[in-house]
Design an enzyme around this catalytic site. Structure first.
Site, PDB file in Angstrom:
ATOM      1  N   TYR A 249      62.594  22.366 -21.407  1.00  0.00           N
ATOM      2  CA  TYR A 249      61.864  22.593 -21.441  1.00  0.00           C
ATOM      3  C   TYR A 249      61.386  21.549 -23.616  1.00  0.00           C
ATOM      4  CZ  TYR A 249      56.458  22.504 -23.691  1.00  0.00           C
ATOM      5  OH  TYR A 249      55.493  22.015 -24.442  1.00  0.00           O
TER       6      TYR A 249
ATOM      7  N   GLU B 127      54.233  15.245 -23.114  1.00  0.00           N
ATOM      8  CA  GLU B 127      55.473  17.130 -22.824  1.00  0.00           C
ATOM      9  C   GLU B 127      56.429  17.052 -21.797  1.00  0.00           C
ATOM     10  OE1 GLU B 127      53.356  20.355 -20.508  1.00  0.00           O
ATOM     11  OE2 GLU B 127      53.967  20.909 -22.708  1.00  0.00           O
TER      12      GLU B 127
END
Ligand code: GDP
Ligand code: MN
Length: 392
Positions: free
Chosen positions: A106, A197
């Site tokens: 992530y 993101e």
């Protein structure tokens, strides 16, 4: 403005953030099948069929599926087109050559309003809900806030390496992850994003690090620096909220909220305070709407029309403080607006204060409008509006 995945990947690619091979944007089953065929006849041994909607959790909802042949692609096309993902109906699908995943990480950069900087989050545990990882295993989630002055010349490779190392990414990918983060930060800054993101950021079986997904939000206030974001406006991709889109086109300051008391006031500060009083009276505002300085009959009609068309709105609180705008002008505006709008089921609670408020209230009373209740104070108006919404 939010971008969908394939747009975010385009933005990444032009800023040297590695992404999978370019796929195809499709709107019909036939287009999806043709795209799958093209990619499968090329280098891809599988394709991934991905719903393009402005919400996350597509995988879990059945909006992301792998196909190794054309028949599978057709089947997925049928199940994904028209799928309802958290209220977003899928009209656009991206067909991309599939990647071989060894690990999922992530990585994100976003505005950190509380600490007044740029927040970078990195974790070795990606592909899943990062907030869940943060709750159950906070040590696995590395968070760094960098001040604008620390990043005036971009994100330094030293700081980037520090972050990906702290997140415990494997040694063989640290160089790539460092470069990728430096470029991701540059993309975020140069494109005026408030969020960039990547979940998951993957290591492929052959040890390449690429962005398998993207979630990018661009700062609407910076649209003027980027030709109004015209490139990103695409048929079949919904605006965030249809009423918000309409308000924006008309130059009305409107934000949809999730309550049932419509709110309309003059001046952003007063509207904010109105939301607070509604909440203090155990009600929930359905929207924020600032009619602005003039509060002419036209402005009030347009604004009221917008608020009343929101199916969630059960009552409306019109809160006006007369300054340059005088009370009788506003009252006349409300009278004219209700006459122009014709029948509507909701009651309007009007609180007028400031310049010529008494004259304004007299006009409202004189007009004897069945849907309008006049209130003397903000508190009384809020309590009445909440009560009317509840009993509606
Ligand atoms: P989201 O569910 O909306 O976040 O959509 P993602 O793009 O993140 O996809 C969800 C999951 O599908 C990923 O975490 C992967 O596990 C899987 N996935 C997506 N693309 C591929 C691909 O190209 N190859 C493989 N093997 N899995 C994929
Ligand atoms: Mn994802």
């Amino acid at each position: 403005m939010d971008l969908v995945e394939f747009q975010g990947k385009q933005l990444f690619a032009r800023n040297d953030v590695p992404v999978p091979p370019v796929g195809s944007v499709c709107r019909t089953v036939d287009e999806i099948v043709a795209a799958a065929q093209k990619h499968l006849e090329g280098d891809a041994s599988a394709v991934v069929v991905k719903a393009q909607v402005k919400t996350g959790g597509r995988g879990k909802a059945g909006g992301v599926k792998l196909a190794t042949n054309v028949d599978e692609a057709r089947e997925h096309a049928g199940s994904i087109l028209g799928l309802d993902i958290k209220g977003h109906i899928v009209e656009v699908v991206y067909v991309e050559p599939a990647s071989d995943i060894a690990e999922e990480y992530y990585l994100s950069v976003m505005h950190d309003r509380v600490n007044k900087g740029h927040l970078i989050i990195c974790s070795r545990e990606g592909g899943v809900d990062i907030e869940e990882v943060n709750r159950t295993n906070p040590d696995a989630v590395i968070k760094r806030t960098l001040t604008p002055s620390e990043t005036a010349d971009g994100l330094s490779p030293e700081v980037a390496r520090d972050i990906v190392t702290a997140a415990n990414l494997p040694a063989e990918v640290l160089d790539q992850a460092t470069d990728l983060l430096v470029n991701l930060f540059a993309a975020y800054r140069d494109e005026d994003a408030t969020l960039a993101e990547i979940n998951p950021l993957i290591r492929t079986e052959d040890d390449r690090v690429i962005a398998l997904d993207s979630k990018v939000t661009l700062d609407d206030s910076a649209a003027f620096r980027h030709d109004g974001y015209a490139d990103w406006k695409l048929d079949g991709l919904e605006a965030n909220d249809p009423l918000e889109a309409e308000a924006q086109a008309k130059g009305i300051q409107y934000v949809k909220l999730d309550g049932e008391v419509g709110v309309l006031g003059n001046g952003a500060g007063l509207v904010m305070a109105t939301l607070d009083v509604v909440a203090q009276n155990d009600g929930r505002a359905a929207n924020f709407l600032d009619v602005g300085g003039g509060a002419s009959a036209d402005a009030i009609t347009q604004s009221l029309d917008l608020v009343l068309r929101d199916p969630d709105v059960k009552s409306v609180f019109i809160n006006i403080f007369g300054g340059i705008t005088r009370g009788e002008e506003v009252a006349n505006g409300v009278v004219e607006a209700t006459q122009r709008l014709g029948d509507f089921p909701q009651k309007l609670v009007v609180r007028l204060d400031g310049t010529n408020a008494e004259e304004g209230r007299a006009i409202l009373e004189g007009a004897d409008l069945p849907n309008v209740v006049a209130a003397a104070t903000m508190q009384e108006a809020a309590a009445t509006a909440v009560e009317l919404a509840r009993s509606a």
